[in-house]
Design an enzyme around this catalytic site. Sequence first.
Site, PDB file in Angstrom:
ATOM      1  N   SER A 192       2.375   2.344  -7.783  1.00  8.51           N
ATOM      2  CA  SER A 192       2.368   1.535  -6.354  1.00  8.51           C
ATOM      3  C   SER A 192       2.498  -0.007  -6.895  1.00  8.51           C
ATOM      4  CB  SER A 192       1.278   1.902  -5.362  1.00  8.51           C
ATOM      5  OG  SER A 192       1.610   1.216  -4.218  1.00  8.51           O
ATOM      6  N   THR A 193       1.319  -0.524  -6.745  1.00  6.60           N
ATOM      7  CA  THR A 193       1.499  -2.113  -6.597  1.00  6.60           C
ATOM      8  C   THR A 193       1.547  -2.577  -8.002  1.00  6.60           C
ATOM      9  OG1 THR A 193       0.371  -2.322  -4.595  1.00  6.60           O
ATOM     10  CG2 THR A 193       0.497  -4.281  -5.968  1.00  6.60           C
ATOM     11  N   HIS A 218       6.056   3.568  -4.758  1.00 10.81           N
ATOM     12  CA  HIS A 218       5.716   3.158  -3.349  1.00 10.81           C
ATOM     13  C   HIS A 218       6.736   1.940  -2.976  1.00 10.81           C
ATOM     14  CE1 HIS A 218       1.723   5.014  -3.077  1.00 10.81           C
ATOM     15  NE2 HIS A 218       2.361   5.681  -2.883  1.00 10.81           N
ATOM     16  N   MET A 311      -2.690   0.405  -5.413  1.00  7.40           N
ATOM     17  CA  MET A 311      -3.921   0.377  -4.672  1.00  7.40           C
ATOM     18  C   MET A 311      -3.906   1.666  -3.958  1.00  7.40           C
ATOM     19  SD  MET A 311      -3.180  -3.168  -2.220  1.00  7.40           S
ATOM     20  CE  MET A 311      -1.683  -2.780  -1.528  1.00  7.40           C
ATOM     21  N   ASP A 314      -3.401   7.518  -3.429  1.00  8.39           N
ATOM     22  CA  ASP A 314      -2.400   8.201  -3.508  1.00  8.39           C
ATOM     23  C   ASP A 314      -2.221   8.800  -4.932  1.00  8.39           C
ATOM     24  OD1 ASP A 314      -0.350   9.726  -2.560  1.00  8.39           O
ATOM     25  OD2 ASP A 314       1.085   8.304  -2.726  1.00  8.39           O
TER      26      ASP A 314
END
Length: 371
Positions: A192-193, A218, A311, A314
Amino acid sequence: MSPAPGGAGAAVRVFIVDDSAVVRQVLQAVLARDPGIQVVGVAPDPLFALQRMQREGWPDVLILDVEMPRMDGITFLRKIMQEHPLPVIICSTLTEKGAQLTLDALAAGAFSVLTKPRVGLKDFLVESTAEFGQTIRAAARANTSHLAHSARSARPAAPSAPAPSATAQAAPGASLLALHESTEKIIAMGMSTGGTTALERVLVELPATLPAIAVVQHMPEKFTAAFAERLDRLCALQVREARDGERLLPGTVLIAPGGRHLQVRRSGAQYHAEVRDGPPVNRHRPSVDVLFRSVAQCAGRNALGILMTGMGDDGARGLVQMREAGARTIAQDEASSVVFGMPREAIRMGGAERVLGLTEIPGAMVEYARR
Protein backbone atom coordinates in the site's frame (compact mmCIF):
# COMPACT_ATOMS: atom_id res chain seq x y z
CA MET A 1 12.16 16.58 24.37
CA SER A 2 9.26 17.55 22.09
CA PRO A 3 6.71 14.93 20.98
CA ALA A 4 7.25 13.26 17.63
CA PRO A 5 5.09 14.51 14.76
CA GLY A 6 1.73 12.83 14.88
CA GLY A 7 2.45 11.28 18.27
CA ALA A 8 0.43 11.65 21.46
CA GLY A 9 0.08 15.30 22.42
CA ALA A 10 1.50 16.63 19.16
CA ALA A 11 -0.65 18.12 16.41
CA VAL A 12 0.60 17.35 12.91
CA ARG A 13 1.52 20.60 11.19
CA VAL A 14 0.14 20.67 7.63
CA PHE A 15 0.75 23.10 4.77
CA ILE A 16 -1.60 23.10 1.74
CA VAL A 17 -0.51 24.11 -1.78
CA ASP A 18 -3.33 24.24 -4.35
CA ASP A 19 -4.19 26.83 -6.98
CA SER A 20 -7.92 26.42 -6.29
CA ALA A 21 -9.21 28.71 -3.54
CA VAL A 22 -12.20 26.38 -3.12
CA VAL A 23 -9.96 23.36 -2.53
CA ARG A 24 -7.85 25.27 -0.03
CA GLN A 25 -10.91 26.44 1.90
CA VAL A 26 -12.56 23.00 1.94
CA LEU A 27 -9.37 21.24 3.02
CA GLN A 28 -8.84 23.76 5.80
CA ALA A 29 -12.42 23.39 7.02
CA VAL A 30 -12.29 19.58 6.98
CA LEU A 31 -8.90 19.31 8.68
CA ALA A 32 -9.94 21.85 11.33
CA ARG A 33 -12.34 19.19 12.66
CA ASP A 34 -9.41 16.97 13.63
CA PRO A 35 -7.78 18.14 16.88
CA GLY A 36 -4.64 16.20 15.99
CA ILE A 37 -4.02 18.24 12.83
CA GLN A 38 -3.08 21.91 12.52
CA VAL A 39 -3.09 23.70 9.17
CA VAL A 40 -0.16 26.10 9.50
CA GLY A 41 -0.37 27.64 6.05
CA VAL A 42 -1.85 27.63 2.57
CA ALA A 43 -0.52 28.90 -0.74
CA PRO A 44 -1.85 29.11 -4.33
CA ASP A 45 1.40 27.96 -5.95
CA PRO A 46 4.75 26.35 -5.04
CA LEU A 47 6.84 29.53 -5.18
CA PHE A 48 4.66 31.29 -2.60
CA ALA A 49 4.67 28.12 -0.51
CA LEU A 50 8.46 27.81 -0.62
CA GLN A 51 8.93 31.41 0.49
CA ARG A 52 6.55 30.97 3.42
CA MET A 53 7.98 27.65 4.57
CA GLN A 54 11.54 28.93 4.40
CA ARG A 55 10.52 32.01 6.39
CA GLU A 56 8.05 30.51 8.88
CA GLY A 57 9.33 26.95 9.27
CA TRP A 58 8.75 23.61 7.60
CA PRO A 59 5.55 21.64 8.24
CA ASP A 60 5.34 17.97 9.20
CA VAL A 61 3.28 17.17 6.09
CA LEU A 62 2.76 18.97 2.78
CA ILE A 63 -0.47 18.57 0.77
CA LEU A 64 0.31 19.37 -2.86
CA ASP A 65 -1.67 19.73 -6.07
CA VAL A 66 -0.03 18.53 -9.29
CA GLU A 67 -1.06 21.00 -11.98
CA MET A 68 -0.42 24.60 -10.88
CA PRO A 69 0.82 27.89 -12.38
CA ARG A 70 4.45 29.11 -12.30
CA MET A 71 5.81 25.73 -11.14
CA ASP A 72 4.12 22.35 -11.48
CA GLY A 73 3.75 20.16 -8.43
CA ILE A 74 6.17 17.46 -9.56
CA THR A 75 9.01 19.91 -10.18
CA PHE A 76 8.33 21.40 -6.75
CA LEU A 77 8.22 17.94 -5.17
CA ARG A 78 11.63 17.04 -6.58
CA LYS A 79 13.04 20.34 -5.33
CA ILE A 80 11.64 19.74 -1.84
CA MET A 81 12.92 16.16 -1.66
CA GLN A 82 16.41 17.31 -2.61
CA GLU A 83 16.58 20.36 -0.34
CA HIS A 84 14.36 19.50 2.64
CA PRO A 85 12.79 16.01 2.47
CA LEU A 86 9.37 15.78 4.08
CA PRO A 87 6.22 13.68 3.58
CA VAL A 88 4.12 14.98 0.68
CA ILE A 89 0.53 13.93 0.00
CA ILE A 90 -0.47 14.54 -3.61
CA CYS A 91 -3.95 15.95 -4.25
CA SER A 92 -5.05 14.93 -7.77
CA THR A 93 -8.21 14.60 -9.82
CA LEU A 94 -9.18 11.25 -11.32
CA THR A 95 -8.24 11.84 -14.94
CA GLU A 96 -6.01 9.87 -17.27
CA LYS A 97 -3.55 12.75 -17.50
CA GLY A 98 -3.72 13.27 -13.76
CA ALA A 99 -3.05 9.58 -13.19
CA GLN A 100 0.22 9.69 -15.12
CA LEU A 101 1.32 12.89 -13.42
CA THR A 102 0.50 11.40 -10.03
CA LEU A 103 2.54 8.28 -10.78
CA ASP A 104 5.44 10.54 -11.70
CA ALA A 105 4.97 12.25 -8.34
CA LEU A 106 5.01 8.94 -6.46
CA ALA A 107 8.19 7.97 -8.29
CA ALA A 108 9.65 11.32 -7.24
CA GLY A 109 9.07 10.57 -3.55
CA ALA A 110 5.47 11.50 -2.72
CA PHE A 111 4.07 9.66 0.32
CA SER A 112 0.54 9.05 -0.91
CA VAL A 113 -2.25 10.22 -3.20
CA LEU A 114 -5.54 11.87 -2.27
CA THR A 115 -7.93 11.58 -5.20
CA LYS A 116 -10.25 14.56 -5.33
CA PRO A 117 -13.37 14.60 -7.53
CA ARG A 118 -14.08 17.48 -9.89
CA VAL A 119 -17.52 17.92 -8.33
CA GLY A 120 -18.80 17.24 -4.82
CA LEU A 121 -15.40 17.92 -3.27
CA LYS A 122 -16.72 19.03 0.12
CA ASP A 123 -19.02 16.03 0.57
CA PHE A 124 -16.25 13.69 -0.53
CA LEU A 125 -13.73 15.11 1.94
CA VAL A 126 -16.23 15.21 4.80
CA GLU A 127 -17.04 11.52 4.21
CA SER A 128 -13.31 10.74 4.07
CA THR A 129 -12.28 12.83 7.09
CA ALA A 130 -11.23 9.91 9.30
CA GLU A 131 -9.27 8.15 6.56
CA PHE A 132 -7.66 11.41 5.44
CA GLY A 133 -6.61 12.21 9.00
CA GLN A 134 -5.15 8.72 9.40
CA THR A 135 -3.14 9.19 6.20
CA ILE A 136 -1.78 12.56 7.38
CA ARG A 137 -0.72 11.14 10.75
CA ALA A 138 0.93 8.15 9.07
CA ALA A 139 2.74 10.53 6.72
CA ALA A 140 4.09 12.48 9.68
CA ARG A 141 5.59 9.26 11.06
CA ALA A 142 6.85 7.95 7.70
CA ASN A 143 10.42 6.98 7.01
CA THR A 144 11.34 10.12 5.07
CA SER A 145 14.75 8.76 4.08
CA HIS A 146 13.07 6.17 1.84
CA LEU A 147 10.90 8.83 0.23
CA ALA A 148 13.99 10.91 -0.49
CA HIS A 149 15.74 7.82 -1.88
CA SER A 150 12.85 7.35 -4.30
CA ALA A 151 13.32 10.90 -5.53
CA ARG A 152 17.04 10.37 -6.09
CA SER A 153 16.73 6.97 -7.77
CA ALA A 154 13.56 7.50 -9.85
CA ARG A 155 14.11 5.97 -13.29
CA PRO A 156 12.74 7.56 -16.45
CA ALA A 157 10.40 5.23 -18.28
CA ALA A 158 11.43 4.28 -21.78
CA PRO A 159 8.98 4.72 -24.68
CA SER A 160 6.20 2.18 -24.55
CA ALA A 161 6.50 -0.97 -26.64
CA PRO A 162 3.44 -2.74 -28.05
CA ALA A 163 1.84 -4.83 -25.33
CA PRO A 164 1.88 -8.60 -25.85
CA SER A 165 -1.37 -10.47 -26.17
CA ALA A 166 -2.83 -11.69 -22.90
CA THR A 167 -2.95 -15.16 -24.43
CA ALA A 168 0.63 -15.07 -25.74
CA GLN A 169 2.53 -18.29 -25.22
CA ALA A 170 6.22 -18.91 -24.65
CA ALA A 171 8.54 -18.38 -27.61
CA PRO A 172 8.92 -21.44 -29.86
CA GLY A 173 12.39 -22.13 -28.50
CA ALA A 174 11.36 -21.99 -24.85
CA SER A 175 11.71 -25.13 -22.77
CA LEU A 176 8.40 -26.94 -22.39
CA LEU A 177 9.69 -28.40 -19.13
CA ALA A 178 10.45 -24.91 -17.79
CA LEU A 179 7.01 -23.72 -18.85
CA HIS A 180 5.34 -26.65 -17.11
CA GLU A 181 7.33 -26.13 -13.92
CA SER A 182 6.68 -22.40 -13.90
CA THR A 183 2.92 -22.82 -14.20
CA GLU A 184 3.01 -24.92 -11.04
CA LYS A 185 4.23 -21.90 -9.07
CA ILE A 186 2.87 -18.45 -8.41
CA ILE A 187 4.03 -15.37 -6.52
CA ALA A 188 1.50 -13.09 -4.82
CA MET A 189 2.52 -9.62 -3.65
CA GLY A 190 0.66 -6.95 -1.70
CA MET A 191 1.52 -3.40 -0.69
CA SER A 192 0.00 0.00 0.00
CA THR A 193 1.55 3.31 1.07
CA GLY A 194 5.10 3.50 -0.25
CA GLY A 195 4.46 0.44 -2.37
CA THR A 196 4.61 1.98 -5.85
CA THR A 197 8.31 2.78 -5.62
CA ALA A 198 9.05 -0.32 -3.51
CA LEU A 199 7.45 -2.58 -6.12
CA GLU A 200 9.36 -0.83 -8.90
CA ARG A 201 12.65 -1.33 -7.06
CA VAL A 202 11.91 -5.05 -6.73
CA LEU A 203 10.63 -5.73 -10.24
CA VAL A 204 13.45 -3.96 -12.09
CA GLU A 205 15.90 -6.38 -10.45
CA LEU A 206 14.09 -9.52 -11.62
CA PRO A 207 14.74 -11.64 -14.73
CA ALA A 208 11.97 -12.47 -17.18
CA THR A 209 12.09 -16.16 -16.21
CA LEU A 210 10.15 -15.93 -12.94
CA PRO A 211 6.80 -17.63 -12.30
CA ALA A 212 3.68 -15.55 -12.78
CA ILE A 213 3.28 -12.72 -10.28
CA ALA A 214 -0.07 -11.33 -9.08
CA VAL A 215 0.01 -7.94 -7.35
CA VAL A 216 -2.38 -5.87 -5.27
CA GLN A 217 -1.25 -2.29 -4.77
CA HIS A 218 -3.82 -0.06 -3.09
CA MET A 219 -4.53 2.50 -5.81
CA PRO A 220 -7.61 4.32 -7.07
CA GLU A 221 -9.43 3.40 -10.26
CA LYS A 222 -7.76 4.80 -13.42
CA PHE A 223 -4.33 4.81 -11.80
CA THR A 224 -3.40 1.12 -12.04
CA ALA A 225 -3.36 0.94 -15.85
CA ALA A 226 -0.87 3.81 -16.07
CA PHE A 227 1.12 2.27 -13.20
CA ALA A 228 1.34 -1.09 -14.99
CA GLU A 229 2.40 0.59 -18.23
CA ARG A 230 5.18 2.45 -16.44
CA LEU A 231 6.50 -0.75 -14.83
CA ASP A 232 6.29 -2.62 -18.12
CA ARG A 233 8.61 -0.07 -19.73
CA LEU A 234 11.13 -0.44 -16.90
CA CYS A 235 11.18 -4.21 -16.33
CA ALA A 236 12.32 -7.35 -18.11
CA LEU A 237 9.05 -8.92 -16.94
CA GLN A 238 5.83 -8.18 -18.82
CA VAL A 239 3.60 -6.04 -16.59
CA ARG A 240 -0.04 -5.19 -17.24
CA GLU A 241 -3.33 -4.57 -15.50
CA ALA A 242 -5.13 -7.84 -14.87
CA ARG A 243 -8.10 -8.79 -17.04
CA ASP A 244 -10.78 -11.20 -15.96
CA GLY A 245 -10.20 -14.75 -17.14
CA GLU A 246 -6.68 -14.31 -18.50
CA ARG A 247 -4.04 -16.89 -17.79
CA LEU A 248 -1.13 -16.08 -15.50
CA LEU A 249 1.95 -16.95 -17.53
CA PRO A 250 5.58 -17.20 -16.46
CA GLY A 251 7.40 -13.92 -16.92
CA THR A 252 4.26 -11.83 -16.44
CA VAL A 253 3.07 -9.54 -13.66
CA LEU A 254 -0.66 -8.85 -13.34
CA ILE A 255 -1.70 -5.86 -11.24
CA ALA A 256 -5.18 -5.68 -9.73
CA PRO A 257 -7.27 -2.93 -11.35
CA GLY A 258 -8.14 -0.07 -9.03
CA GLY A 259 -11.62 -0.46 -7.60
CA ARG A 260 -11.86 -4.23 -8.24
CA HIS A 261 -10.66 -7.31 -6.39
CA LEU A 262 -8.14 -9.70 -7.94
CA GLN A 263 -8.31 -13.43 -7.19
CA VAL A 264 -6.48 -16.41 -8.65
CA ARG A 265 -8.13 -19.66 -9.63
CA ARG A 266 -6.52 -22.87 -10.86
CA SER A 267 -7.67 -25.01 -13.74
CA GLY A 268 -5.52 -28.09 -14.09
CA ALA A 269 -1.92 -26.88 -14.11
CA GLN A 270 -2.87 -23.35 -15.09
CA TYR A 271 -3.68 -20.25 -13.06
CA HIS A 272 -6.25 -17.72 -14.19
CA ALA A 273 -7.11 -14.23 -12.94
CA GLU A 274 -10.56 -13.39 -11.65
CA VAL A 275 -11.30 -9.67 -11.54
CA ARG A 276 -14.44 -9.03 -9.53
CA ASP A 277 -16.54 -6.27 -8.03
CA GLY A 278 -17.50 -6.60 -4.40
CA PRO A 279 -17.53 -4.76 -1.11
CA PRO A 280 -14.25 -3.39 0.25
CA VAL A 281 -12.28 -5.78 2.46
CA ASN A 282 -10.27 -4.13 5.24
CA ARG A 283 -11.51 -0.84 3.75
CA HIS A 284 -9.83 -1.61 0.43
CA ARG A 285 -10.87 -2.69 -3.05
CA PRO A 286 -8.67 -4.28 -4.31
CA SER A 287 -7.69 -6.00 -1.09
CA VAL A 288 -4.46 -7.90 -0.49
CA ASP A 289 -6.31 -10.35 1.77
CA VAL A 290 -8.65 -11.30 -1.08
CA LEU A 291 -5.70 -12.12 -3.34
CA PHE A 292 -3.69 -13.96 -0.67
CA ARG A 293 -6.64 -16.10 0.44
CA SER A 294 -7.36 -17.18 -3.12
CA VAL A 295 -3.71 -18.12 -3.69
CA ALA A 296 -3.63 -20.08 -0.42
CA GLN A 297 -6.63 -22.08 -1.62
CA CYS A 298 -5.55 -22.70 -5.22
CA ALA A 299 -1.76 -22.97 -4.94
CA GLY A 300 -0.91 -23.83 -1.34
CA ARG A 301 2.72 -24.94 -1.00
CA ASN A 302 3.42 -23.97 -4.64
CA ALA A 303 3.09 -20.27 -3.84
CA LEU A 304 5.21 -17.47 -2.43
CA GLY A 305 3.51 -14.59 -0.62
CA ILE A 306 5.19 -11.22 -0.07
CA LEU A 307 3.68 -8.43 2.04
CA MET A 308 5.32 -5.03 1.81
CA THR A 309 5.07 -1.47 3.08
CA GLY A 310 1.63 -0.02 3.85
CA MET A 311 -0.78 1.35 6.45
CA GLY A 312 -3.24 -0.82 8.33
CA ASP A 313 -3.40 -4.62 8.34
CA ASP A 314 -4.68 -5.63 4.90
CA GLY A 315 -2.87 -8.79 3.80
CA ALA A 316 -1.73 -9.86 7.25
CA ARG A 317 -4.42 -12.50 7.75
CA GLY A 318 -4.11 -13.62 4.15
CA LEU A 319 -0.37 -14.15 4.59
CA VAL A 320 -1.13 -16.27 7.67
CA GLN A 321 -3.48 -18.39 5.54
CA MET A 322 -0.85 -18.78 2.86
CA ARG A 323 1.72 -19.96 5.39
CA GLU A 324 -0.77 -22.38 6.97
CA ALA A 325 -1.42 -23.77 3.47
CA GLY A 326 2.29 -24.49 3.06
CA ALA A 327 3.33 -21.45 1.03
CA ARG A 328 6.61 -19.65 1.59
CA THR A 329 6.00 -16.17 3.03
CA ILE A 330 7.99 -12.95 3.35
CA ALA A 331 7.30 -9.65 5.10
CA GLN A 332 9.29 -6.50 4.43
CA ASP A 333 11.29 -5.28 7.42
CA GLU A 334 10.68 -2.05 9.31
CA ALA A 335 13.97 -0.42 8.36
CA SER A 336 13.18 -0.47 4.63
CA SER A 337 9.41 0.23 4.86
CA VAL A 338 7.96 3.69 4.36
CA VAL A 339 5.10 2.58 6.64
CA PHE A 340 5.50 -0.65 8.63
CA GLY A 341 1.81 -1.26 9.41
CA MET A 342 0.89 -4.15 7.11
CA PRO A 343 4.11 -6.17 7.42
CA ARG A 344 4.22 -5.58 11.17
CA GLU A 345 0.75 -7.08 11.60
CA ALA A 346 1.67 -10.10 9.50
CA ILE A 347 4.80 -10.68 11.59
CA ARG A 348 2.82 -10.27 14.81
CA MET A 349 0.26 -12.86 13.65
CA GLY A 350 2.96 -15.35 12.67
CA GLY A 351 2.34 -15.09 8.94
CA ALA A 352 5.91 -14.22 7.93
CA GLU A 353 8.35 -17.09 7.50
CA ARG A 354 11.09 -14.56 6.70
CA VAL A 355 11.49 -10.82 7.33
CA LEU A 356 13.66 -9.20 4.67
CA GLY A 357 14.81 -5.75 3.65
CA LEU A 358 13.63 -4.35 0.34
CA THR A 359 16.95 -5.02 -1.40
CA GLU A 360 16.86 -8.68 -0.28
CA ILE A 361 13.41 -9.46 -1.66
CA PRO A 362 14.37 -9.81 -5.37
CA GLY A 363 17.05 -12.38 -4.51
CA ALA A 364 14.57 -14.34 -2.41
CA MET A 365 12.12 -14.41 -5.32
CA VAL A 366 14.79 -15.70 -7.71
CA GLU A 367 15.82 -18.31 -5.15
CA TYR A 368 12.21 -19.46 -4.82
CA ALA A 369 11.84 -19.73 -8.62
CA ARG A 370 14.95 -21.90 -8.92
CA ARG A 371 13.89 -24.49 -6.36
